[in-house]
Scaffold this active site. Sequence first.
Site, PDB file in Angstrom:
ATOM      1  N   ALA A   1       0.765  -1.249   0.000  1.00  0.00           N
ATOM      2  CA  ALA A   1       0.000   0.000   0.000  1.00  0.00           C
ATOM      3  C   ALA A   1       0.797   1.302   0.000  1.00  0.00           C
ATOM      4  O   ALA A   1       0.309   2.310  -0.505  1.00  0.00           O
ATOM      5  CB  ALA A   1      -0.938  -0.003   1.196  1.00  0.00           C
TER       6      ALA A   1
ATOM      7  N   PRO B   1       3.112   4.430  -0.888  1.00  0.00           N
ATOM      8  CA  PRO B   1       2.795   5.531   0.042  1.00  0.00           C
ATOM      9  C   PRO B   1       1.311   5.839   0.203  1.00  0.00           C
ATOM     10  O   PRO B   1       0.974   6.795   0.890  1.00  0.00           O
ATOM     11  CB  PRO B   1       3.533   6.713  -0.593  1.00  0.00           C
ATOM     12  CG  PRO B   1       3.547   6.411  -2.063  1.00  0.00           C
ATOM     13  CD  PRO B   1       3.630   4.910  -2.184  1.00  0.00           C
TER      14      PRO B   1
ATOM     15  N   ARG C   1       7.917   2.893   5.940  1.00  0.00           N
ATOM     16  CA  ARG C   1       6.881   3.229   4.948  1.00  0.00           C
ATOM     17  C   ARG C   1       5.485   2.969   5.534  1.00  0.00           C
ATOM     18  O   ARG C   1       4.542   3.699   5.249  1.00  0.00           O
ATOM     19  CB  ARG C   1       7.088   2.412   3.665  1.00  0.00           C
ATOM     20  CG  ARG C   1       8.310   2.890   2.874  1.00  0.00           C
ATOM     21  CD  ARG C   1       8.655   1.972   1.710  1.00  0.00           C
ATOM     22  NE  ARG C   1       7.725   2.015   0.603  1.00  0.00           N
ATOM     23  CZ  ARG C   1       7.686   2.956  -0.337  1.00  0.00           C
ATOM     24  NH1 ARG C   1       8.546   3.947  -0.287  1.00  0.00           N
ATOM     25  NH2 ARG C   1       6.808   2.909  -1.312  1.00  0.00           N
TER      26      ARG C   1
ATOM     27  N   GLY D   1      -1.334   6.236  -2.239  1.00  0.00           N
ATOM     28  CA  GLY D   1      -2.149   6.919  -3.247  1.00  0.00           C
ATOM     29  C   GLY D   1      -3.350   6.067  -3.633  1.00  0.00           C
ATOM     30  O   GLY D   1      -4.492   6.532  -3.655  1.00  0.00           O
ATOM     31  N   LYS D   2      -3.075   4.797  -3.926  1.00  0.00           N
ATOM     32  CA  LYS D   2      -4.182   3.941  -4.391  1.00  0.00           C
ATOM     33  C   LYS D   2      -5.103   3.595  -3.223  1.00  0.00           C
ATOM     34  O   LYS D   2      -6.304   3.438  -3.407  1.00  0.00           O
ATOM     35  CB  LYS D   2      -3.633   2.705  -5.090  1.00  0.00           C
ATOM     36  CG  LYS D   2      -2.867   3.075  -6.359  1.00  0.00           C
ATOM     37  CD  LYS D   2      -2.529   1.894  -7.206  1.00  0.00           C
ATOM     38  CE  LYS D   2      -1.633   2.285  -8.369  1.00  0.00           C
ATOM     39  NZ  LYS D   2      -0.280   2.741  -7.966  1.00  0.00           N
TER      40      LYS D   2
ATOM     41  N   CYS E   1       4.160  -1.163 -12.269  1.00  0.00           N
ATOM     42  CA  CYS E   1       4.514  -0.032 -13.143  1.00  0.00           C
ATOM     43  C   CYS E   1       5.706  -0.465 -13.999  1.00  0.00           C
ATOM     44  O   CYS E   1       6.797   0.093 -13.916  1.00  0.00           O
ATOM     45  CB  CYS E   1       4.813   1.230 -12.327  1.00  0.00           C
ATOM     46  SG  CYS E   1       6.013   1.000 -11.026  1.00  0.00           S
TER      47      CYS E   1
HETATM   48  C1  LIG Z   1       4.465  -0.178  -6.139  1.00  0.00           C
HETATM   49  S1  LIG Z   1       4.583   0.267  -4.496  1.00  0.00           S
HETATM   50  C2  LIG Z   1       2.908   0.543  -4.041  1.00  0.00           C
HETATM   51  C3  LIG Z   1       2.406   1.928  -4.367  1.00  0.00           C
HETATM   52  C4  LIG Z   1       1.049   2.194  -3.739  1.00  0.00           C
HETATM   53  N1  LIG Z   1       0.090   1.167  -4.073  1.00  0.00           N
HETATM   54  C5  LIG Z   1       0.483   3.546  -4.137  1.00  0.00           C
HETATM   55  O1  LIG Z   1      -0.228   3.619  -5.140  1.00  0.00           O
HETATM   56  O2  LIG Z   1       0.765   4.527  -3.464  1.00  0.00           O
HETATM   57  C6  LIG Z   1       4.889  -1.272  -3.731  1.00  0.00           C
HETATM   58  C7  LIG Z   1       4.926  -1.213  -2.210  1.00  0.00           C
HETATM   59  O3  LIG Z   1       4.934  -2.559  -1.724  1.00  0.00           O
HETATM   60  C8  LIG Z   1       5.784  -2.658  -0.619  1.00  0.00           C
HETATM   61  N2  LIG Z   1       6.164  -4.075  -0.537  1.00  0.00           N
HETATM   62  C9  LIG Z   1       7.183  -4.718  -1.140  1.00  0.00           C
HETATM   63  N3  LIG Z   1       7.169  -6.020  -0.838  1.00  0.00           N
HETATM   64  C10 LIG Z   1       6.090  -6.210  -0.039  1.00  0.00           C
HETATM   65  C11 LIG Z   1       5.555  -7.349   0.632  1.00  0.00           C
HETATM   66  N4  LIG Z   1       6.126  -8.551   0.510  1.00  0.00           N
HETATM   67  N5  LIG Z   1       4.456  -7.183   1.395  1.00  0.00           N
HETATM   68  C12 LIG Z   1       3.881  -5.961   1.524  1.00  0.00           C
HETATM   69  N6  LIG Z   1       4.359  -4.850   0.937  1.00  0.00           N
HETATM   70  C13 LIG Z   1       5.446  -4.970   0.158  1.00  0.00           C
HETATM   71  C14 LIG Z   1       6.917  -1.716  -0.962  1.00  0.00           C
HETATM   72  O4  LIG Z   1       7.607  -1.319   0.203  1.00  0.00           O
HETATM   73  C15 LIG Z   1       6.169  -0.560  -1.632  1.00  0.00           C
HETATM   74  O5  LIG Z   1       5.812   0.387  -0.672  1.00  0.00           O
END
Ligand SMILES: C[S@@+](CC[C@H](N)C(=O)[O-])C[C@H]1O[C@@H](n2cnc3c(N)ncnc32)[C@H](O)[C@@H]1O
Length: 428
Positions: A244, A246, A271, A248-249, A362
């Site tokens: 989730a 930062p 985060r 936004g979604k 992305c």
């Molecule tokens: C692509 S970003 C998400 C952006 C977010 N959905 C937004 O729109 O603001 C992916 C996020 O997943 C987190 N992440 C990575 N591996 C993860 C895991 N195994 N479980 C939960 N979160 C994870 C990362 O730290 C990062 O904050």
Amino acid sequence: MPTPARLHVAHALHEVFGEKGRVPDIWDRDLGEDAHLAQALLGLCLRRWGRLQAWVKPQLKDPARGVPLGTQVALAMGLAQLAWLPGVSDHAAVNESVALAGDRDLGFHPHKGLVNALLRRAAKDRAALAAALDALPSALDRPPAAERALKAALAPHGALDQVEALWSRLQQPPRPAFRLVRGEVPEGLAPDPEWPGCLRLEEGAPFPRPWLESGAGMVQDRSSQALLAYGWDRPVTRILDACAAPGGKTTTLARRHPGAALTALEVHPRRAARLRQTLQQRGVAAQVIQADAAEWLEASDATFDLILLDAPCSGSGTLQKHPEWPWLAHDDLPRLTGIQRRLLAAAAGRLTPGGLLIHAVCSWLPEEGIAHRDWLAEARPDLRPAKVWPAALGVADGTGREVTDLFRPHPLRWEGEGFQAFAVQRSS
Ligand SMILES: C[S@@+](CC[C@H](N)C(=O)[O-])C[C@H]1O[C@@H](n2cnc3c(N)ncnc32)[C@H](O)[C@@H]1O
């Protein structure tokens, strides 16, 4: 002593080319007025690194010898200012780069004289320098990772002959897009005529930092906005945003489905803490849990009507915003695709009958998107494609009202980050 702006740029270039590390998002926070110069200079050096180095090579006594990174950085910065930043004086472009070359940590002292001589010569005719650099093939600026990402972006649209056009679009610094969270649209922002609810900066308006910091609005790329405009009218009572931060979604999900219970997972403690704070500030009610989503889902018996898996990925679709991306190591793709698959399998196991799962990255790379869709179709025949997006997103040729389970905006006809998503629905 070089100015703080130039020192920041030199540090960022060392991070990218020395450490293969990303440029942090807030690298220019303390630069005040000079942030514009620093951003422009860093962008030019990263986007034209290949041709800047190619211009230098034949000027050296022994072109076959490697050039130390400190020299490469000082020269690239000096040449970029002389060629493409007409507001910077010859004196500043040359002397500050020579000072950088002499810096103990960022330069290469024995080459101070060489940097001085080359830049002084180039400064005698800045227009000729710009013309010579512009005439070098743009492919020099595209290491194999960039070439691969561009082809992956274009192949699904049958547009492999458009590599140059796409590369040239991606060389323009991106225009930010915004979304209102609450209250009124502030001055300086105007509706995007192509995408409902999207806001763009008006010509010359300042970046709306106070509005963003107050939680009344947020930056959200157009592709993310379009992704979250999925057509889904079944009742939704429990939602999971599995990756989730930062947030936004998460914010958009809460606004689209008011009244639903929203759970937001984030693995990184810092985060997750920031996410909690941001959502609170925006007035979004969500349960934020700091956990590895795969572990949490595998251990939990909770089920959800809607799961968004915005998975960690290579970020190949963000190379317009992150011009350092082509130059990074990219050796962790197998690790990332492994994480994505584990997250996907775990999320698919927690859908309610009739529930919707969206997997998004992305990235344009097929192994981070379409390959997972094919795998899931085999592994989970009880999940079927859910056609929730317009097939012709960003295509104004009247291809009608066709819908698709695959979100893959055309990279030349849609202004936004490269995204790839698919949606599946569990049988009722
Ligand atoms: C692509 S970003 C998400 C952006 C977010 N959905 C937004 O729109 O603001 C992916 C996020 O997943 C987190 N992440 C990575 N591996 C993860 C895991 N195994 N479980 C939960 N979160 C994870 C990362 O730290 C990062 O904050």
